[in-house]
Scaffold this motif. Structure first.
Motif, PDB file in Angstrom:
ATOM      1  N   SER A  47      -5.274 -14.866 -26.368  1.00 31.28           N
ATOM      2  CA  SER A  47      -5.882 -13.939 -27.315  1.00 31.28           C
ATOM      3  C   SER A  47      -6.763 -14.703 -28.282  1.00 31.28           C
ATOM      4  O   SER A  47      -6.524 -15.871 -28.553  1.00 31.28           O
ATOM      5  CB  SER A  47      -4.806 -13.200 -28.098  1.00 31.28           C
ATOM      6  OG  SER A  47      -4.075 -12.379 -27.239  1.00 31.28           O
ATOM      7  N   GLU A  53     -12.397 -10.920 -31.713  1.00 29.94           N
ATOM      8  CA  GLU A  53     -10.986 -10.752 -31.388  1.00 29.94           C
ATOM      9  C   GLU A  53     -10.827 -10.015 -30.074  1.00 29.94           C
ATOM     10  O   GLU A  53     -11.713  -9.264 -29.656  1.00 29.94           O
ATOM     11  CB  GLU A  53     -10.245 -10.009 -32.513  1.00 29.94           C
ATOM     12  CG  GLU A  53     -10.768  -8.617 -32.769  1.00 29.94           C
ATOM     13  CD  GLU A  53      -9.963  -7.870 -33.813  1.00 29.94           C
ATOM     14  OE1 GLU A  53      -9.313  -8.515 -34.644  1.00 29.94           O
ATOM     15  OE2 GLU A  53      -9.993  -6.632 -33.781  1.00 29.94           O
ATOM     16  N   GLY A  54      -9.709 -10.254 -29.429  1.00 31.59           N
ATOM     17  CA  GLY A  54      -9.443  -9.608 -28.161  1.00 31.59           C
ATOM     18  C   GLY A  54      -8.713 -10.539 -27.226  1.00 31.59           C
ATOM     19  O   GLY A  54      -8.023 -11.462 -27.659  1.00 31.59           O
ATOM     20  N   THR A  55      -8.889 -10.291 -25.939  1.00 35.91           N
ATOM     21  CA  THR A  55      -8.095 -10.956 -24.927  1.00 35.91           C
ATOM     22  C   THR A  55      -8.976 -11.563 -23.845  1.00 35.91           C
ATOM     23  O   THR A  55      -9.994 -10.980 -23.501  1.00 35.91           O
ATOM     24  CB  THR A  55      -7.157  -9.934 -24.270  1.00 35.91           C
ATOM     25  OG1 THR A  55      -6.527  -9.191 -25.288  1.00 35.91           O
ATOM     26  CG2 THR A  55      -6.114 -10.597 -23.438  1.00 35.91           C
ATOM     27  N   SER A 113      -4.901 -18.235 -29.349  1.00 32.50           N
ATOM     28  CA  SER A 113      -3.440 -18.272 -29.259  1.00 32.50           C
ATOM     29  C   SER A 113      -3.042 -19.258 -28.167  1.00 32.50           C
ATOM     30  O   SER A 113      -3.879 -19.680 -27.378  1.00 32.50           O
ATOM     31  CB  SER A 113      -2.937 -16.884 -28.886  1.00 32.50           C
ATOM     32  OG  SER A 113      -3.196 -16.653 -27.515  1.00 32.50           O
ATOM     33  N   THR A 127      -6.072  -3.213 -21.681  1.00 28.77           N
ATOM     34  CA  THR A 127      -6.570  -3.725 -22.955  1.00 28.77           C
ATOM     35  C   THR A 127      -6.970  -2.546 -23.843  1.00 28.77           C
ATOM     36  O   THR A 127      -7.736  -2.695 -24.786  1.00 28.77           O
ATOM     37  CB  THR A 127      -7.762  -4.675 -22.742  1.00 28.77           C
ATOM     38  OG1 THR A 127      -8.691  -4.046 -21.851  1.00 28.77           O
ATOM     39  CG2 THR A 127      -7.321  -5.975 -22.132  1.00 28.77           C
TER      40      THR A 127
ATOM     41  N   ILE B  46       1.678  -9.203 -27.754  1.00 32.63           N
ATOM     42  CA  ILE B  46       0.822  -9.518 -28.894  1.00 32.63           C
ATOM     43  C   ILE B  46       0.954 -11.004 -29.215  1.00 32.63           C
ATOM     44  O   ILE B  46       2.060 -11.534 -29.260  1.00 32.63           O
ATOM     45  CB  ILE B  46       1.209  -8.665 -30.131  1.00 32.63           C
ATOM     46  CG1 ILE B  46       0.924  -7.183 -29.845  1.00 32.63           C
ATOM     47  CG2 ILE B  46       0.456  -9.114 -31.385  1.00 32.63           C
ATOM     48  CD1 ILE B  46       1.377  -6.240 -30.919  1.00 32.63           C
ATOM     49  N   HIS B  47      -0.179 -11.665 -29.404  1.00 34.06           N
ATOM     50  CA  HIS B  47      -0.149 -13.073 -29.768  1.00 34.06           C
ATOM     51  C   HIS B  47      -0.219 -13.230 -31.286  1.00 34.06           C
ATOM     52  O   HIS B  47      -0.823 -12.410 -31.963  1.00 34.06           O
ATOM     53  CB  HIS B  47      -1.345 -13.802 -29.150  1.00 34.06           C
ATOM     54  CG  HIS B  47      -1.154 -14.150 -27.707  1.00 34.06           C
ATOM     55  ND1 HIS B  47      -1.939 -13.619 -26.706  1.00 34.06           N
ATOM     56  CD2 HIS B  47      -0.273 -14.969 -27.093  1.00 34.06           C
ATOM     57  CE1 HIS B  47      -1.539 -14.111 -25.543  1.00 34.06           C
ATOM     58  NE2 HIS B  47      -0.533 -14.936 -25.742  1.00 34.06           N
ATOM     59  N   SER B 113      -3.085 -10.747 -32.752  1.00 28.76           N
ATOM     60  CA  SER B 113      -4.165 -10.357 -31.839  1.00 28.76           C
ATOM     61  C   SER B 113      -4.065  -8.859 -31.566  1.00 28.76           C
ATOM     62  O   SER B 113      -3.025  -8.249 -31.839  1.00 28.76           O
ATOM     63  CB  SER B 113      -4.019 -11.116 -30.527  1.00 28.76           C
ATOM     64  OG  SER B 113      -2.946 -10.577 -29.780  1.00 28.76           O
ATOM     65  N   MET B 116      -1.890  -5.812 -25.964  1.00 30.61           N
ATOM     66  CA  MET B 116      -2.191  -5.386 -24.598  1.00 30.61           C
ATOM     67  C   MET B 116      -0.907  -4.860 -23.974  1.00 30.61           C
ATOM     68  O   MET B 116       0.195  -5.229 -24.398  1.00 30.61           O
ATOM     69  CB  MET B 116      -2.832  -6.497 -23.785  1.00 30.61           C
ATOM     70  CG  MET B 116      -1.964  -7.660 -23.477  1.00 30.61           C
ATOM     71  SD  MET B 116      -2.948  -9.065 -22.961  1.00 30.61           S
ATOM     72  CE  MET B 116      -3.043  -9.974 -24.482  1.00 30.61           C
TER      73      MET B 116
END
Lengths: 172, 172
Positions: A47, A53-55, A113, A127, B46-47, B113, B116
């Motif tokens: 992440s 921000e995001g994945t 992360s 997501t 969640i990170h 983060s 997801m």
């Protein structure tokens, strides 16, 4: 998704994979997906938090993962277990770290992360409202897909709680 | 993992479950696991980044997630559609957000983060060298498994955005 966030990842992945495998890496066609991602054998999940921000997912087959770990660590792996798992996760970590440096140079400061590794085909990852941009990269070990589900951070990368108090306001 | 990171999450989870779902959760037995997590039907991931970093996962069976979402959104859900997914993700988001506020009160700054959602049973999620503390929270609407794999950043290596140091990248 802002396409400005794409190039840092493609460049970083290209540089890292070319350096590590010492072979040519080519890019396939971009794809944008709105639905859930149906997992491949191996998925490295990281992440980003901050101005972007995001994945990010890096997905590959078990065979590709084992070959990649073998090339990276100079030790023969037939399956992605133990040390090979760390190797595959680390490559995701290094690519994302490098991409976040490039994002920072472009004015988007982000923190990444630690990687999480998902093993097993056929689960779906959502997501939610962030669409995914998919970049396939062909490496000597096989295809590695980068999935980016990123958006501009809501708080411009800083949260009030994290701001340091200016000296002038501090009680002596 | 430092056990002082556990209580903020348990407190936050209890508060949020009470407020959003009207449940009085009781805590089940705490376990420490070093192996990979085998997912239940629904897992919210969640990170965390910052002075406390790592990953938090909330696992539950599909019926529990439908019960939770029906209570949160005030309408009956029979199918785990995209609205239900958002609802469950938001639950994880709110719990983790509340926990980081408690961390910050205790002097640990961290950011979360976007969530997801992993849908699919029996996929392995490896947190690599992060051991996991697993706490079941039992409610009348089903059980929520809280998985915490967190570490404290070494002093001086704080990755909070305002201390982000730009690294020089050599370009060939």
């Amino acid at each position: 998704m802002n396409v400005k966030f794409l190039n840092p990842f493609v460049e970083a992945a290209y540089e890292v994979l070319t350096a590590e495998t010492r072979q040519e890496v080519t890019r396939g066609d971009l794809k944008l997906e709105n639905g859930t991602y149906l997992t491949d054998d191996l998925t490295v999940i990281l992440s980003l938090v901050g101005a972007v921000e995001g994945t990010v997912f890096y997905s590959m087959s078990a065979a590709t993962g084992a070959k990649l770990a073998t090339i990276l660590m100079g030790e023969k792996f037939d399956a992605v277990q133990g040390l090979a798992q760390s190797g595959v996760a680390e490559i995701g970590n290094v690519i994302t770290g490098r991409a976040s440096m490039k994002l920072s140079e472009a004015g988007f400061e982000t923190t990444i992360s630690p990687p999480t590794l998902l093993l097993g085909k056929g689960a779906s990852i959502s997501t939610l409202d962030v669409p995914r941009l998919i970049v396939p990269l062909m490496t000597v070990a096989g295809p590695v897909l980068i999935h980016l589900a990123l958006r501009q951070g809501s708080a411009n990368g800083l949260r009030a709680a994290q701001l340091s108090i200016p000296k002038a306001f501090q009680v002596p | 993992m430092n056990v002082q990171f556990l209580n903020p999450f348990l407190l936050a989870a209890s508060e949020v479950l009470k407020k959003e779902i009207g449940a009085e959760p009781t805590r089940g037995e705490l376990t420490l696991q070093k192996s990979a997590l085998t997912t239940d039907d629904v897992t919210v991931l969640i990170h965390l980044v910052g002075q406390v970093y790592g990953v938090v996962m909330y696992g539950m069976p599909i019926e529990t997630s439908l019960n939770f979402v029906s209570r949160i959104l005030g309408q009956e859900f029979t199918e785990f559609d995209s609205l239900a997914q958002s609802g469950v993700a938001e639950l994880g988001n709110v719990i983790s957000g509340a926990a980081t506020v408690k961390f910050s009160q205790a002097g640990y700054q961290s950011n979360i983060s976007p969530p997801m959602v992993i849908i699919g049973k029996n996929v392995q999620v490896s947190t690599l060298d992060f051991p996991r503390i697993v706490v079941p929270l039992e409610t009348a609407y089903g059980n929520l498994m809280v998985h915490l794999a967190l570490k404290e950043a070494a002093p001086g290596s704080n990755s909070a955005p305002e201390e982000f140091v730009k690294l020089a990248v050599s370009r060939a």
